[in-house]
Design a protein around this motif. Sequence first.
Motif, PDB file in Angstrom:
ATOM      1  N   ARG A  43       3.486   6.829  -7.336  1.00 38.10           N
ATOM      2  CA  ARG A  43       3.426   5.222  -7.220  1.00 38.10           C
ATOM      3  C   ARG A  43       3.617   4.429  -8.426  1.00 38.10           C
ATOM      4  O   ARG A  43       4.156   3.159  -8.148  1.00 38.10           O
ATOM      5  CB  ARG A  43       1.754   5.110  -6.907  1.00 38.10           C
ATOM      6  CG  ARG A  43       1.412   3.790  -6.344  1.00 38.10           C
ATOM      7  CD  ARG A  43      -0.212   3.510  -6.683  1.00 38.10           C
ATOM      8  NE  ARG A  43      -0.964   4.762  -6.269  1.00 38.10           N
ATOM      9  CZ  ARG A  43      -1.507   5.060  -5.123  1.00 38.10           C
ATOM     10  NH1 ARG A  43      -1.113   4.319  -4.204  1.00 38.10           N
ATOM     11  NH2 ARG A  43      -2.154   6.151  -5.146  1.00 38.10           N
ATOM     12  N   LEU A  44       3.714   5.004  -9.607  1.00 37.64           N
ATOM     13  CA  LEU A  44       4.099   4.178 -10.781  1.00 37.64           C
ATOM     14  C   LEU A  44       5.565   4.174 -10.815  1.00 37.64           C
ATOM     15  O   LEU A  44       6.027   3.147 -11.187  1.00 37.64           O
ATOM     16  CB  LEU A  44       3.311   4.841 -12.180  1.00 37.64           C
ATOM     17  CG  LEU A  44       1.913   5.069 -12.299  1.00 37.64           C
ATOM     18  CD1 LEU A  44       1.722   5.859 -13.543  1.00 37.64           C
ATOM     19  CD2 LEU A  44       1.355   3.621 -12.576  1.00 37.64           C
ATOM     20  N   GLN A  45       6.274   5.255 -10.719  1.00 30.16           N
ATOM     21  CA  GLN A  45       7.607   5.138 -10.775  1.00 30.16           C
ATOM     22  C   GLN A  45       8.408   4.295  -9.577  1.00 30.16           C
ATOM     23  O   GLN A  45       9.470   3.693  -9.841  1.00 30.16           O
ATOM     24  CB  GLN A  45       8.295   6.784 -10.420  1.00 30.16           C
ATOM     25  CG  GLN A  45       8.121   7.336 -11.469  1.00 30.16           C
ATOM     26  CD  GLN A  45       8.317   9.076 -11.171  1.00 30.16           C
ATOM     27  OE1 GLN A  45       8.630   9.259 -10.128  1.00 30.16           O
ATOM     28  NE2 GLN A  45       8.417   9.781 -12.308  1.00 30.16           N
ATOM     29  N   GLU A  46       7.739   4.302  -8.214  1.00 33.29           N
ATOM     30  CA  GLU A  46       8.300   3.455  -7.341  1.00 33.29           C
ATOM     31  C   GLU A  46       7.808   2.074  -7.204  1.00 33.29           C
ATOM     32  O   GLU A  46       7.742   1.534  -6.049  1.00 33.29           O
ATOM     33  CB  GLU A  46       8.053   4.202  -6.071  1.00 33.29           C
ATOM     34  CG  GLU A  46       8.892   5.622  -6.211  1.00 33.29           C
ATOM     35  CD  GLU A  46      10.431   5.117  -6.209  1.00 33.29           C
ATOM     36  OE1 GLU A  46      11.185   4.424  -5.425  1.00 33.29           O
ATOM     37  OE2 GLU A  46      11.119   5.706  -7.281  1.00 33.29           O
ATOM     38  N   ASP A  47       6.894   1.582  -8.190  1.00 29.39           N
ATOM     39  CA  ASP A  47       6.273   0.160  -8.129  1.00 29.39           C
ATOM     40  C   ASP A  47       7.290  -0.717  -7.741  1.00 29.39           C
ATOM     41  O   ASP A  47       8.416  -0.691  -8.217  1.00 29.39           O
ATOM     42  CB  ASP A  47       5.807  -0.168  -9.378  1.00 29.39           C
ATOM     43  CG  ASP A  47       5.149  -1.524  -9.649  1.00 29.39           C
ATOM     44  OD1 ASP A  47       3.975  -1.546  -9.368  1.00 29.39           O
ATOM     45  OD2 ASP A  47       5.826  -2.460  -9.818  1.00 29.39           O
ATOM     46  N   PRO A  48       7.220  -1.862  -6.962  1.00 32.55           N
ATOM     47  CA  PRO A  48       8.205  -2.947  -6.467  1.00 32.55           C
ATOM     48  C   PRO A  48       8.952  -3.393  -7.781  1.00 32.55           C
ATOM     49  O   PRO A  48      10.080  -3.978  -7.673  1.00 32.55           O
ATOM     50  CB  PRO A  48       7.305  -3.673  -5.850  1.00 32.55           C
ATOM     51  CG  PRO A  48       6.239  -2.940  -5.279  1.00 32.55           C
ATOM     52  CD  PRO A  48       5.681  -1.934  -6.228  1.00 32.55           C
ATOM     53  N   ARG A  77       0.707  -1.042   0.032  1.00 36.09           N
ATOM     54  CA  ARG A  77       0.270  -0.019  -0.053  1.00 36.09           C
ATOM     55  C   ARG A  77       0.977   1.288   0.086  1.00 36.09           C
ATOM     56  O   ARG A  77       1.901   1.251   0.817  1.00 36.09           O
ATOM     57  CB  ARG A  77      -0.786   0.158   1.355  1.00 36.09           C
ATOM     58  CG  ARG A  77      -1.954  -1.205   1.204  1.00 36.09           C
ATOM     59  CD  ARG A  77      -2.578  -1.413   2.483  1.00 36.09           C
ATOM     60  NE  ARG A  77      -3.485  -0.013   2.898  1.00 36.09           N
ATOM     61  CZ  ARG A  77      -3.926   0.367   4.004  1.00 36.09           C
ATOM     62  NH1 ARG A  77      -3.676  -0.406   5.275  1.00 36.09           N
ATOM     63  NH2 ARG A  77      -4.442   1.347   4.035  1.00 36.09           N
ATOM     64  N   CYS A  78       0.565   2.183  -0.790  1.00 38.31           N
ATOM     65  CA  CYS A  78       1.380   3.471  -0.973  1.00 38.31           C
ATOM     66  C   CYS A  78       0.320   4.593  -0.828  1.00 38.31           C
ATOM     67  O   CYS A  78      -0.777   4.834  -1.456  1.00 38.31           O
ATOM     68  CB  CYS A  78       1.972   3.553  -2.316  1.00 38.31           C
ATOM     69  SG  CYS A  78       2.890   4.980  -2.744  1.00 38.31           S
ATOM     70  N   ILE A  79       0.719   5.461   0.108  1.00 38.24           N
ATOM     71  CA  ILE A  79      -0.061   6.569   0.347  1.00 38.24           C
ATOM     72  C   ILE A  79       0.711   7.768  -0.452  1.00 38.24           C
ATOM     73  O   ILE A  79       1.663   8.158   0.012  1.00 38.24           O
ATOM     74  CB  ILE A  79      -0.339   6.882   1.772  1.00 38.24           C
ATOM     75  CG1 ILE A  79      -0.835   5.920   2.412  1.00 38.24           C
ATOM     76  CG2 ILE A  79      -1.265   8.235   2.019  1.00 38.24           C
ATOM     77  CD1 ILE A  79      -2.163   5.360   2.418  1.00 38.24           C
ATOM     78  N   THR A  80       0.134   8.287  -1.433  1.00 39.59           N
ATOM     79  CA  THR A  80       0.957   9.530  -2.131  1.00 39.59           C
ATOM     80  C   THR A  80      -0.155  10.383  -2.611  1.00 39.59           C
ATOM     81  O   THR A  80      -1.644  10.091  -2.812  1.00 39.59           O
ATOM     82  CB  THR A  80       1.728   9.027  -3.108  1.00 39.59           C
ATOM     83  OG1 THR A  80       2.255   9.865  -3.717  1.00 39.59           O
ATOM     84  CG2 THR A  80       0.848   8.109  -4.174  1.00 39.59           C
ATOM     85  N   LEU A  81       0.077  11.622  -2.818  1.00 43.38           N
ATOM     86  CA  LEU A  81      -0.663  12.624  -3.601  1.00 43.38           C
ATOM     87  C   LEU A  81      -0.547  12.815  -5.023  1.00 43.38           C
ATOM     88  O   LEU A  81      -1.257  13.286  -5.811  1.00 43.38           O
ATOM     89  CB  LEU A  81      -0.846  13.702  -2.737  1.00 43.38           C
ATOM     90  CG  LEU A  81      -1.121  14.111  -1.543  1.00 43.38           C
ATOM     91  CD1 LEU A  81      -1.096  15.583  -1.027  1.00 43.38           C
ATOM     92  CD2 LEU A  81      -2.604  13.544  -1.167  1.00 43.38           C
TER      93      LEU A  81
END
Length: 466
Positions: free
Chosen positions: A428-433, A419-423
Amino acid sequence: MSSSPTRLQRAFARHGIALEQHGAVYQVRRGHSEARILLPHDLPLEAKAVSQLLDFAGVGWPDRPQPVRCACATPDFHPGSLAPVGSIVATDADVVIPAAIGTDIYCGMRLITTGLRQDALAAHEPRWIRHLTRRLLVGETDVPVPSQAFRALFAQGPRACLDELAAEGVWAAADRARLLREVAGCVGLDGLVADPAYAPEHLVGTRERVRAADLGTVGSGNHFVEFQIVEAIHDRNIAHAAGLRLGEVAVMIHSGSRGVGFHVGQRWMDQARSAWQQGHKHPPSGLYALRGAAAQQCLAAMGTAARYAWLNRVVIAEWVREALESCVGADASRLVVDVPHNFVAAEQGLHLHRKGTTPAHAGDWALLPGSMGDASYLVAGLGNPDWLWSCSHGAGRALRRQVVRRQVRQDGASSPTWRCITLREERRLQEDPSAYKPIGPVLHSQEQAGLLRAAVQLRPWLTFKA
């Protein structure tokens, strides 16, 4: 090894790089530059990263071509802007290479315990998520710092800074005695040299109170604040000393020196370039070294940014503690360790340039984060001189941000276990696992090579990304 060149050797030969492989260790050489790379067999060796490492190892001047004594890389090794991430280069003690570190000086990790199990925090989850979203992502911060406290930080050190803080803003509820105790848990902090003369004027001027807009902020890119669950204990003694128990929640903070790092890093990179001897061709790598008095001044300037990075992570940790106390009614947290991974240190009669690598002297604790979908580890350093008393600072990127962003958009979102909390959806896309190497091989190869020993395994629960 076979007497005939392998496919990998032939591929690197096309870049002018000679390569030999001995198990998980690669020896690379180009001209007078050579380096050693620790990398598991199932992880790719990137030509661009190797070329950057050899550029790093070959830094010098027309009249002094070889101030570098040793160059190596850990398994999180991947290309950077000029120097590769996951590298350590030892130079003579009168030499500093500013661009090897860049502007994110003293970027590092801080791990704090919460003393709470996951179910206790989950019961109040909406409240503390809202609270931390305001602080970490929206930027509703309140961090007043007297100019005198900044001057004390840069001239005397962290304890002197804490003594000058008034009980207002974030500091109103802060436990001063705990903050003072926790200075001792910050690896390398007491050994820094700094000077207010190298700080931005607005921090150390005559204003009674300064509210630095970037103090207590996470930053972009791979920086984060992550709630993690203690999933496995591999060393009971270290886990006990760290206050980490199975099933409890810890919080890992990854951030750096923000605007002060940019102020210092850019200035000294420009100065190193301008000091290049006239009439000589500039190095195509863009890596320039300083020597003598200029190198010592640069080291003090970097130390100034480093102390700001420490204060930045302290404030972020206080936001977490504020959320725990106001939303959950508990604040039994304590620092486990704070450890940097992007700095120059005077050690062993050398200057060790750690670009995305972590000190791992015998007995040191270090933090190796995986990704938002993979485990992180608290480890104990073993002080291996062959790898310059260092270890990796995490898993390391496997894909560039542009590539992973495109790939995730094409594949579509699956049901994530993370789960990623971001505005910012872009973050979220760039830091996908999928952007990161698996932490398992990165960790195990360093255990086998004698760099570190795993102590505590932490599973990601929820990650804040600015």
